[in-house]
Design a protein around this motif. Structure first.
Motif, PDB file in Angstrom:
ATOM      1  N   GLY A 127      34.172  51.025  44.672  1.00  0.00           N
ATOM      2  CA  GLY A 127      32.833  50.683  44.810  1.00  0.00           C
ATOM      3  C   GLY A 127      32.388  49.600  44.993  1.00  0.00           C
ATOM      4  N   SER A 128      33.497  48.540  45.019  1.00  0.00           N
ATOM      5  CA  SER A 128      33.176  46.812  45.184  1.00  0.00           C
ATOM      6  C   SER A 128      32.489  46.470  44.209  1.00  0.00           C
ATOM      7  N   GLY A 129      32.311  46.952  42.895  1.00  0.00           N
ATOM      8  CA  GLY A 129      31.730  46.200  41.726  1.00  0.00           C
ATOM      9  C   GLY A 129      32.837  45.165  41.570  1.00  0.00           C
ATOM     10  N   THR A 130      32.697  43.865  41.127  1.00  0.00           N
ATOM     11  CA  THR A 130      33.525  42.958  40.904  1.00  0.00           C
ATOM     12  C   THR A 130      33.441  42.331  39.621  1.00  0.00           C
ATOM     13  N   ASN A 131      34.441  41.839  38.833  1.00  0.00           N
ATOM     14  CA  ASN A 131      34.581  40.985  37.662  1.00  0.00           C
ATOM     15  C   ASN A 131      35.370  39.817  37.725  1.00  0.00           C
ATOM     16  N   TYR A 132      34.907  38.720  37.194  1.00  0.00           N
ATOM     17  CA  TYR A 132      35.485  37.303  37.252  1.00  0.00           C
ATOM     18  C   TYR A 132      35.707  36.801  35.837  1.00  0.00           C
ATOM     19  N   ALA A 133      36.946  36.116  35.857  1.00  0.00           N
ATOM     20  CA  ALA A 133      37.158  35.417  34.749  1.00  0.00           C
ATOM     21  C   ALA A 133      36.249  34.178  34.707  1.00  0.00           C
ATOM     22  N   ASP A 134      35.721  33.746  33.488  1.00  0.00           N
ATOM     23  CA  ASP A 134      35.024  32.399  33.472  1.00  0.00           C
ATOM     24  C   ASP A 134      35.576  31.299  34.234  1.00  0.00           C
ATOM     25  N   ILE A 137      36.593  37.899  45.432  1.00  0.00           N
ATOM     26  CA  ILE A 137      37.169  38.973  45.748  1.00  0.00           C
ATOM     27  C   ILE A 137      36.342  39.895  46.871  1.00  0.00           C
ATOM     28  N   SER A 138      37.398  40.431  47.655  1.00  0.00           N
ATOM     29  CA  SER A 138      36.837  41.586  48.463  1.00  0.00           C
ATOM     30  C   SER A 138      37.937  42.227  48.819  1.00  0.00           C
ATOM     31  N   LYS A 139      37.558  43.526  49.619  1.00  0.00           N
ATOM     32  CA  LYS A 139      38.715  44.313  50.111  1.00  0.00           C
ATOM     33  C   LYS A 139      38.738  44.874  51.125  1.00  0.00           C
ATOM     34  N   PRO A 186      42.739  44.256  48.036  1.00  0.00           N
ATOM     35  CA  PRO A 186      42.127  43.212  47.943  1.00  0.00           C
ATOM     36  C   PRO A 186      42.481  42.072  48.605  1.00  0.00           C
ATOM     37  N   PHE A 187      41.288  41.079  48.849  1.00  0.00           N
ATOM     38  CA  PHE A 187      41.651  39.636  49.197  1.00  0.00           C
ATOM     39  C   PHE A 187      41.242  38.856  48.308  1.00  0.00           C
ATOM     40  N   LEU A 188      41.740  37.675  48.197  1.00  0.00           N
ATOM     41  CA  LEU A 188      40.819  36.501  47.442  1.00  0.00           C
ATOM     42  C   LEU A 188      40.548  35.210  48.136  1.00  0.00           C
ATOM     43  N   GLN A 189      39.610  34.941  48.309  1.00  0.00           N
ATOM     44  CA  GLN A 189      39.179  33.755  48.739  1.00  0.00           C
ATOM     45  C   GLN A 189      38.867  32.738  47.736  1.00  0.00           C
ATOM     46  N   MET A 190      39.817  31.587  47.716  1.00  0.00           N
ATOM     47  CA  MET A 190      39.726  30.737  46.706  1.00  0.00           C
ATOM     48  C   MET A 190      39.153  29.287  47.250  1.00  0.00           C
ATOM     49  N   ASN A 191      38.136  28.761  46.868  1.00  0.00           N
ATOM     50  CA  ASN A 191      37.583  27.441  47.354  1.00  0.00           C
ATOM     51  C   ASN A 191      37.615  26.480  46.370  1.00  0.00           C
ATOM     52  N   GLY A 192      37.574  25.190  46.746  1.00  0.00           N
ATOM     53  CA  GLY A 192      37.613  24.197  45.625  1.00  0.00           C
ATOM     54  C   GLY A 192      38.731  24.234  44.936  1.00  0.00           C
ATOM     55  N   LEU A 193      39.893  24.306  45.434  1.00  0.00           N
ATOM     56  CA  LEU A 193      41.002  24.460  44.598  1.00  0.00           C
ATOM     57  C   LEU A 193      41.525  23.147  43.715  1.00  0.00           C
ATOM     58  N   LYS A 194      42.025  23.334  42.502  1.00  0.00           N
ATOM     59  CA  LYS A 194      41.924  22.293  41.515  1.00  0.00           C
ATOM     60  C   LYS A 194      43.713  22.476  41.358  1.00  0.00           C
ATOM     61  N   PRO A 195      44.056  21.328  40.933  1.00  0.00           N
ATOM     62  CA  PRO A 195      45.476  21.363  40.418  1.00  0.00           C
ATOM     63  C   PRO A 195      45.935  22.561  39.517  1.00  0.00           C
ATOM     64  N   ILE A 218      44.086  54.192  42.850  1.00  0.00           N
ATOM     65  CA  ILE A 218      43.729  52.933  42.059  1.00  0.00           C
ATOM     66  C   ILE A 218      42.296  52.790  41.914  1.00  0.00           C
ATOM     67  N   TYR A 219      41.443  52.976  40.750  1.00  0.00           N
ATOM     68  CA  TYR A 219      39.986  52.586  41.001  1.00  0.00           C
ATOM     69  C   TYR A 219      39.664  51.135  40.920  1.00  0.00           C
ATOM     70  N   ARG A 220      40.339  50.416  40.181  1.00  0.00           N
ATOM     71  CA  ARG A 220      40.224  49.016  40.158  1.00  0.00           C
ATOM     72  C   ARG A 220      41.277  48.120  40.634  1.00  0.00           C
ATOM     73  N   MET A 221      41.278  47.294  41.331  1.00  0.00           N
ATOM     74  CA  MET A 221      42.457  46.428  41.814  1.00  0.00           C
ATOM     75  C   MET A 221      42.161  44.935  41.385  1.00  0.00           C
ATOM     76  N   GLY A 222      43.380  44.176  41.092  1.00  0.00           N
ATOM     77  CA  GLY A 222      42.821  42.803  40.696  1.00  0.00           C
ATOM     78  C   GLY A 222      43.867  42.003  41.114  1.00  0.00           C
ATOM     79  N   TRP A 223      43.375  40.684  41.188  1.00  0.00           N
ATOM     80  CA  TRP A 223      44.460  39.510  41.233  1.00  0.00           C
ATOM     81  C   TRP A 223      44.805  38.744  39.871  1.00  0.00           C
ATOM     82  N   TYR A 224      45.779  38.686  39.953  1.00  0.00           N
ATOM     83  CA  TYR A 224      46.480  38.013  38.589  1.00  0.00           C
ATOM     84  C   TYR A 224      47.177  36.506  38.897  1.00  0.00           C
ATOM     85  N   ARG A 225      47.235  35.704  37.951  1.00  0.00           N
ATOM     86  CA  ARG A 225      47.908  34.573  38.061  1.00  0.00           C
ATOM     87  C   ARG A 225      48.956  34.201  37.019  1.00  0.00           C
ATOM     88  N   GLN A 226      50.109  33.447  37.048  1.00  0.00           N
ATOM     89  CA  GLN A 226      50.668  33.265  35.761  1.00  0.00           C
ATOM     90  C   GLN A 226      51.328  31.967  35.948  1.00  0.00           C
TER      91      GLN A 226
END
Length: 116
Positions: free
Chosen positions: A54-61, A69-71, A78-87, A31-39
C-alpha cells in the motif's frame, strides 16, 4: 525460485545521486513489504528502507531525508532514490522481502561507490 536482480549502482562523487532498481525473476505480488538492504564489509546486512504493497514506508534513521523508496505498482518491485551520497553509504545494496519469513534467495546486489 524467484530471485531479485538489482541494478543502478555505480561510482558517484560525494553529494551525488543514484537511483537503484530491482527486478524479479518471477511474481512477487505475495510479498507485502519489500525493502532495500546494504551490507558493508565485515558487517551484517541491514535493512535501510522498506515499502508495503500500500506504499507505506519505513526508513532507518541513518537514511531518513536522504533516501526515498518507491515502487513499480505493476510489479511490486522497489526503487531507491539516493541523494546526498556520502562515503559511508558506499557498499553493496540488495533488494528483498522485508519480512523474514518471505525472504527470497539473495541476488548479486549492486555496488555503490562514493568517491571523489
Amino acid at each position: 525460485q524467484v530471485q531479485p536482480v538489482e541494478s543502478g549502482g555505480g561510482l558517484v562523487q560525494p553529494g551525488g545521486s543514484l537511483r537503484l532498481s530491482c527486478a524479479a525473476s518471477g511474481s512477487i505480488f505475495s510479498i507485502y513489504r519489500m525493502g532495500w538492504y546494504r551490507q558493508a564489509p565485515g558487517k551484517q546486512r541491514e535493512l535501510v528502507v522498506s515499502i508495503t504493497s500500500g506504499s507505506g514506508t519505513n526508513y532507518a534513521d541513518s537514511v531518513k531525508g536522504q533516501f526515498t523508496i518507491s515502487k513499480n505498482n505493476a510489479k511490486n518491485t522497489p526503487f531507491l532514490q539516493m541523494n546526498g551520497l556520502k562515503p559511508e553509504d558506499a557498499t553493496v545494496y540488495y533488494c528483498n522481502a522485508a519480512i523474514v519469513t518471505m525472504l527470497m534467495n539473495w541476488g548479486q546486489g549492486t555496488q555503490v561507490t562514493v568517491s571523489s
